[in-house]
Design a protein around this motif. Sequence first.
Motif, short mmCIF file in Angstrom:
data_model
loop_
_atom_site.label_atom_id
_atom_site.label_comp_id
_atom_site.label_asym_id
_atom_site.label_seq_id
_atom_site.Cartn_x
_atom_site.Cartn_y
_atom_site.Cartn_z
N ALA A 52 0.84 -1.12 -0.06
CA ALA A 52 0.01 0.33 0.06
C ALA A 52 0.79 1.10 -0.29
N GLN A 53 2.31 1.04 0.99
CA GLN A 53 2.94 2.31 0.82
C GLN A 53 3.90 2.84 -0.42
N ARG A 54 4.12 1.67 -1.46
CA ARG A 54 4.72 2.10 -2.61
C ARG A 54 3.87 2.07 -3.54
N SER A 64 -3.89 6.74 3.95
CA SER A 64 -4.92 7.18 4.82
C SER A 64 -6.30 6.86 3.69
N ASP A 65 -5.62 7.14 2.11
CA ASP A 65 -6.86 6.71 1.52
C ASP A 65 -7.35 5.44 1.22
N VAL A 66 -6.94 4.52 1.53
CA VAL A 66 -7.20 3.28 1.26
C VAL A 66 -8.03 3.19 2.26
N CYS A 67 -9.20 2.35 1.83
CA CYS A 67 -10.76 2.05 2.90
C CYS A 67 -11.04 0.94 3.20
N MET A 68 -10.79 -0.09 1.49
CA MET A 68 -11.13 -1.48 1.44
C MET A 68 -9.80 -2.08 0.77
N LEU A 69 -9.94 -2.99 1.30
CA LEU A 69 -9.14 -4.65 0.90
C LEU A 69 -10.15 -5.21 0.31
N LYS A 70 -9.78 -6.00 -0.57
CA LYS A 70 -10.48 -7.19 -1.46
C LYS A 70 -9.28 -8.09 -1.09
N VAL A 71 -9.31 -8.99 -0.50
CA VAL A 71 -7.88 -10.55 -0.54
C VAL A 71 -8.53 -11.82 -1.18
N ASP A 72 -7.97 -12.33 -2.41
CA ASP A 72 -8.13 -13.26 -2.98
C ASP A 72 -7.06 -14.38 -2.84
N VAL A 73 -6.83 -14.87 -2.08
CA VAL A 73 -5.98 -15.63 -1.90
C VAL A 73 -5.80 -17.15 -2.46
#
Length: 101
Positions: A52-54, A64-73
């Motif tokens: 996310a930082q990169r 701080s703009d990241v408000c959702m994670l979609k994890v499909d592993v």
Amino acid sequence: HVSVAAVAADESTGSVQIGRDLANAGNSDIAAKPQPGVVFSTVPTSPLDLIAQRHVRLLGGEVSDVCMLKVDVEGGGALRALRGARNLLATSVRAVSFEYV
């Protein structure tokens, strides 16, 4: 905006062996056992916090703009991926979506 990270999300930086079933391209697994029809690749890993930082910098934003994670592993790696997102989960992320079968 979209930015692609050519790494596997994990709890640490390093690498992981991923087995891919040649008969089912959508079936990749970090827990795959050697058997006919399964090929293995070494893939770099990085925590979601670092990814996310990169990538927010590439997109001109802030973490701080990241408000959702979609994890499909695949292969039960969701918990490992979420462990690598401790800062995101403790701050800006308000929703997490992940596949569980």
